[in-house]
Scaffold this active site. Structure first.
Site, short mmCIF file in Angstrom:
data_model
loop_
_atom_site.label_atom_id
_atom_site.label_comp_id
_atom_site.label_asym_id
_atom_site.label_seq_id
_atom_site.Cartn_x
_atom_site.Cartn_y
_atom_site.Cartn_z
N LEU A 55 -15.76 33.82 41.01
CA LEU A 55 -15.38 35.14 41.51
C LEU A 55 -15.81 36.24 40.55
O LEU A 55 -16.07 37.37 40.96
CB LEU A 55 -13.87 35.21 41.72
CG LEU A 55 -13.29 34.31 42.82
CD1 LEU A 55 -11.77 34.24 42.71
CD2 LEU A 55 -13.71 34.81 44.18
N GLY A 56 -15.86 35.92 39.27
CA GLY A 56 -16.22 36.97 38.32
C GLY A 56 -16.21 36.46 36.90
O GLY A 56 -15.81 35.33 36.63
N GLY B 179 -15.65 37.96 32.73
CA GLY B 179 -15.32 39.06 31.83
C GLY B 179 -15.40 38.56 30.41
O GLY B 179 -15.73 37.39 30.18
N ALA B 180 -15.11 39.44 29.46
CA ALA B 180 -15.10 39.02 28.06
C ALA B 180 -14.11 37.88 27.86
O ALA B 180 -14.34 36.98 27.06
CB ALA B 180 -14.74 40.21 27.16
N VAL C 15 -13.35 33.91 36.26
CA VAL C 15 -12.36 33.73 37.31
C VAL C 15 -13.03 32.94 38.43
O VAL C 15 -14.12 33.32 38.88
CB VAL C 15 -11.84 35.08 37.86
CG1 VAL C 15 -10.76 34.84 38.92
CG2 VAL C 15 -11.29 35.96 36.74
N LYS D 199 -8.05 31.94 36.45
CA LYS D 199 -8.68 32.62 35.32
C LYS D 199 -8.83 31.59 34.21
O LYS D 199 -7.84 31.10 33.68
CB LYS D 199 -7.74 33.78 34.91
CG LYS D 199 -8.23 34.68 33.82
CD LYS D 199 -7.35 35.93 33.77
CE LYS D 199 -7.63 36.78 32.55
NZ LYS D 199 -6.88 38.05 32.59
N ASP E 39 -4.89 48.98 29.89
CA ASP E 39 -6.30 48.82 30.27
C ASP E 39 -6.50 49.04 31.77
O ASP E 39 -7.19 48.26 32.44
CB ASP E 39 -6.81 47.45 29.83
CG ASP E 39 -8.34 47.40 29.76
OD1 ASP E 39 -8.98 48.47 29.73
OD2 ASP E 39 -8.89 46.28 29.74
C1 NR9 Z 1 -6.98 37.78 40.14
C2 NR9 Z 1 -8.02 38.07 39.30
C3 NR9 Z 1 -9.30 38.06 39.78
C4 NR9 Z 1 -7.20 37.52 41.47
C5 NR9 Z 1 -8.49 37.52 41.97
C6 NR9 Z 1 -9.54 37.79 41.12
N1 NR9 Z 1 -8.71 37.26 43.28
C7 NR9 Z 1 -9.97 37.30 43.75
C8 NR9 Z 1 -10.82 37.83 41.62
C9 NR9 Z 1 -11.02 37.60 42.94
C10 NR9 Z 1 -7.69 38.32 37.94
C11 NR9 Z 1 -8.37 39.11 37.04
C12 NR9 Z 1 -7.95 39.33 35.73
N2 NR9 Z 1 -8.75 40.14 35.01
C13 NR9 Z 1 -9.77 40.60 35.68
S1 NR9 Z 1 -9.83 40.01 37.29
O1 NR9 Z 1 -6.92 38.83 35.26
N3 NR9 Z 1 -10.67 41.44 35.16
C14 NR9 Z 1 -11.53 42.15 36.03
C15 NR9 Z 1 -12.89 41.65 35.93
S2 NR9 Z 1 -13.30 40.04 35.97
C16 NR9 Z 1 -14.91 40.37 35.83
C17 NR9 Z 1 -15.11 41.67 35.74
C18 NR9 Z 1 -13.98 42.43 35.81
#
Ligand code: NR9
Length: 417
Positions: free
Chosen positions: A95-96, A98-99, A103, A118, A215
């Site tokens: 899904l993504g 980050g540093a 996820v 995560k 943040d």
């Molecule tokens: C929670 C998080 C990401 C539920 C989600 C999800 N459902 C669908 C992604 C898709 C939790 C996140 C978290 N920190 C994040 S997302 O605890 N940082 C934002 C980000 S992650 C990559 C770039 C920005």
């Protein structure tokens, strides 16, 4: 090692990851690949205590390399679709990134439901932030049994070979990613009102419980569902995506700080960082109010309000939009290199000044076509107040006339039921 805010605390993401298609056909990627040139400024914050990045990481790497072969040299877990964590969560897609780590979307084999997991990097400072996030989520979820405040729900957590894994409810795209996929077309005022009300209630709930998020930014504000319809705008002759639902939730409590805890001197991702943080005057809950003000401006403009990599330039941009920084704040700062003769040490005749003038128009002159825009900008003015003592609190902001339509509707709903 002193904290250098260019290199130590904030690291770019997006260069090392490819967006992946979600199994359900929606594009649910978080990262900003494919746009790394123009958006390398989208940064992901690191947890507190992450000053000595390279030294720390080298040491941790050496210690852990022999323990785990499922890890890359940056401490990210190497995983693949089909991997099952804790004999329960089967990885479906990414899904993504980050540093902090990655996820992933998983199927919970026990309930059959989809969840977000995560997976935190196996590096001390990120593990510590993750443990802190778990404690915060346990506390705030526990105080909100009815799930009425818009903070992400934690469903489970566990350790996988030194990687803290936090199981969260599955949400949609981040508001940043939605804006990006919608050509950065801004949200309209009605949409902003709805999202702002939910955000304020969520963060106000944190504040009442002695927490500061620290943040808040569009990347950390997720849509509950990013389902959209294509809409045609006759005026611009362009299609755009219109969200069906505007419900949002706040995520990433890794740097959330309780009142009694040590307050890191440098917090927030640069563009959302309050002046008292830049000036090192100490901070409290009101730094979240500033960040939310910047976020709402970004929703309105479709672009970052204070787009800079430099603190001095950042302060100068603030002066363009909000007027001069009060001299009593400049007198108190330990960062005296920002100050000259009780004013900001900034050359108003320089070419830099010319270039920031173009993007930083005074708040008072920004478009106020109608009453609702005037109310939005009145509220934003109260949030982007330099002096913490005079900045509006979220408790107060929820009673601002901008939210009258929402409160009227709530009253009507109550009367009917
Ligand atoms: C929670 C998080 C990401 C539920 C989600 C999800 N459902 C669908 C992604 C898709 C939790 C996140 C978290 N920190 C994040 S997302 O605890 N940082 C934002 C980000 S992650 C990559 C770039 C920005």
């Amino acid at each position: 090692m002193g904290r250098n805010d260019e290199t130590d605390t904030w690291r770019g993401v997006g260069g090392d990851t490819k967006p992946e298609q979600r199994a359900d056909g929606k594009s649910g990627s978080f990262d900003v690949s494919g746009s790394t040139h123009d958006e390398s400024f989208r940064l992901e914050s690191s947890p507190p205590g992450d000053n000595a990045v390279s030294g720390d990481e080298e040491a941790t790497k050496e210690l852990q390399q022999e323990n785990s072969c499922d890890e890359d040299e940056e401490g990210h877990l190497i995983y693949h679709v089909g991997l099952v964590l804790k004999e329960r969560y089967e990885v479906v897609s990414t899904l993504g990134a980050g540093a902090f780590g990655r996820v992933v979307e998983c199927t919970d084999r026990e309930s059959g439901e989809r969840v977000a997991v995560k997976i935190v990097r196996n590096i001390d400072c990120f593990r510590r932030a993750a443990k802190s996030e778990i404690a915060v989520l346990e506390e705030i979820n526990g105080l909100d049994d009815d799930n009425i405040f818009a903070c992400v729900r934690m469903l489970d957590w566990f350790d996988h070979d030194g990687h803290v894994c936090i199981v969260l409810e599955l949400l949609g795209l981040s508001t940043f990613e939605f804006l990006r996929q919608n050509r950065f077309l801004p949200f309209d005022v009605e949409q902003i009102r709805h999202m702002a009300f939910q955000l304020f209630r969520a963060v106000c709930f944190l504040h009442r419980n002695k927490l500061t998020h620290t943040d808040l930014k569009p990347e950390n504000i997720l849509l509950v569902s990013s389902d959209w319809d294509l809409e045609y705008d006759g005026e611009t002759r362009c299609n755009h995506k219109k969200l069906r639902r505007l419900d949002v939730k706040v995520v990433d409590f890794g740097t959330a700080t309780f009142d009694h805890e040590h307050h890191e001197s440098l917090v927030s991702t640069r563009h959302y960082r309050a002046p008292e943080v830049i000036l090192d005057l100490g901070w409290n809950q009101s730094c979240d109010v500033w960040s939310l003000g910047c976020v709402l401006m970004e929703f309105y403009l479709g672009r970052i309000l204070f787009l800079t990599h430099d603190s001095m330039e950042h302060l100068a941009m603030m002066e363009k939009v909000l007027g001069p920084i009060p001299p009593h704040l400049l007198k108190q700062t330990r960062k005296q290199h920002y100050v000259l003769n009780e004013r900001l040490n900034w050359d108003e005749q320089s070419s830099l000044d010319q270039s920031i003038r173009k993007h930083c128009r005074p708040l008072k002159l920004m478009a106020r076509k109608n009453d609702e825009e005037r109310q939005l900008f009145d509220l934003l003015g109260c949030m982007l107040e330099y002096d913490v003592c005079r900045r509006i609190t979220l408790e107060e902001a929820l009673w601002h006339p901008f939210f009258n339509p929402i409160r009227d509707r709530q009253r009507q709903d109550k009367q009917r039921s």
